[in-house]
Design a protein around this motif. Structure first.
Motif, PDB file in Angstrom:
ATOM      1  N   MET A 104      -1.232  -2.271  -5.079  1.00 27.31           N
ATOM      2  CA  MET A 104      -2.393  -1.385  -4.955  1.00 27.31           C
ATOM      3  C   MET A 104      -2.013   0.088  -5.135  1.00 27.31           C
ATOM      4  N   LEU A 105      -0.850   0.357  -5.717  1.00 29.57           N
ATOM      5  CA  LEU A 105      -0.406   1.733  -5.924  1.00 29.57           C
ATOM      6  C   LEU A 105      -0.707   2.179  -7.351  1.00 29.57           C
ATOM      7  N   GLN A 106      -0.883   3.487  -7.513  1.00 35.42           N
ATOM      8  CA  GLN A 106      -1.163   4.036  -8.834  1.00 35.42           C
ATOM      9  C   GLN A 106       0.083   3.935  -9.702  1.00 35.42           C
ATOM     10  N   ARG A 107      -0.068   3.333 -10.879  1.00 38.70           N
ATOM     11  CA  ARG A 107       1.055   3.147 -11.792  1.00 38.70           C
ATOM     12  C   ARG A 107       1.123   4.251 -12.840  1.00 38.70           C
ATOM     13  N   ALA A 108      -0.034   4.694 -13.345  1.00 43.44           N
ATOM     14  CA  ALA A 108      -0.043   5.693 -14.410  1.00 43.44           C
ATOM     15  C   ALA A 108      -1.391   6.410 -14.428  1.00 43.44           C
ATOM     16  N   LYS A 109      -1.403   7.552 -15.115  1.00 45.39           N
ATOM     17  CA  LYS A 109      -2.625   8.355 -15.271  1.00 45.39           C
ATOM     18  C   LYS A 109      -2.753   8.734 -16.744  1.00 45.39           C
ATOM     19  N   ILE A 110      -3.932   8.491 -17.317  1.00 44.38           N
ATOM     20  CA  ILE A 110      -4.208   8.826 -18.714  1.00 44.38           C
ATOM     21  C   ILE A 110      -5.081  10.073 -18.745  1.00 44.38           C
TER      22      ILE A 110
END
Length: 242
Positions: A104-110
């Protein structure tokens, strides 16, 4: 007669780390739901709130509720990326966030999009993440690139903000629709429009677009009308929500 409008308000708290993590500040606030989706990859329901958080809800009570914090404005869509066990979320803050379904953690941001994003879709066979919104072009991304810029192509041709985008699985076709009622079909091999439907050819006003896959279900969906001339009946059907 009286009209009853149900409201759902919950008190929650968010935590901020201050001074290099030496202090914690909590603040309570109220939120109301702004969107609901079901995620197969996370095996739960997702509820977007007016506080820009995304909450997981397991209706059977077997999994604890989690808060996915990262967006800075209203979340408008969520999309499974099953091949990589990721969830993609899009918001008015122009960002697309990729979340790990296990942690449930953020992996990447576009960060490629310039305006708010209304609609996401994932083309499973071609491993493409598609986005459309208040900008005129639709965007094509690779979900495996971890940098802020991971654009593969732009689908340019619409003259009004987009209301939806869909990938037709098992084909090389992507479909987009805009606020003026134009619908375009794109070939992913050349990233060119191969067919366009003008508002007069689609005799309904629509706000959203979904995809019905006949391989999974032949059920009729109330309130939807298909573009039957666009795709042979043996393939999935694109539907516009009135």
């Amino acid at each position: 007669g009286m009209t009853f409008k149900p409201k759902y308000v919950e008190t929650t708290s968010s935590i901020e780390m201050l001074g290099g993590g030496s202090h914690v500040r909590c603040r309570s606030h109220f939120w109301t739901p702004t969107g609901v989706w079901h995620s197969q990859v996370m095996k739960c329901w997702l509820v977007a709130g007016s506080d820009f958080m995304l909450r997981t809800k397991d209706l059977r009570g077997r999994l604890p509720s989690e808060q996915l914090i990262g967006h800075q404005d209203t979340i408008l869509d969520a999309c499974d990326i099953g091949r990589h066990k990721l969830l993609a979320t899009a918001a008015m803050d122009t960002t697309i966030l990729l979340w790990d379904a296990g942690t449930m953690l953020q992996r990447a941001k576009i960060l490629d999009c310039r305006r708010g994003i209304r609609s996401l879709a994932f083309h499973e066979e071609q491993d493409l993440l598609l986005a459309a919104g208040f900008d005129l072009p639709a965007y094509v991304f690779s979900p495996t690139m971890t940098s802020g810029k991971c654009q593969i192509a732009k689908l340019e041709g619409h003259i009004a903000p987009l209301v939806g985008i869909q990938a037709i699985q098992r084909t090389n076709t992507v479909v987009t629709a805009d606020e003026l009622g134009y619908v375009r079909m794109w070939d992913t091999r050349k990233w060119q429009a191969v067919q366009m439907f003008k508002p007069g050819q689609v005799p309904i006003d629509f706000e959203h677009m979904v995809l019905l896959d006949q391989r999974e279900s032949d059920a009729q969906v109330s309130g939807l009308r298909k573009l039957s001339d666009a795709i042979p009946p043996t393939r999935p059907r694109v539907c516009l929500i009135v």
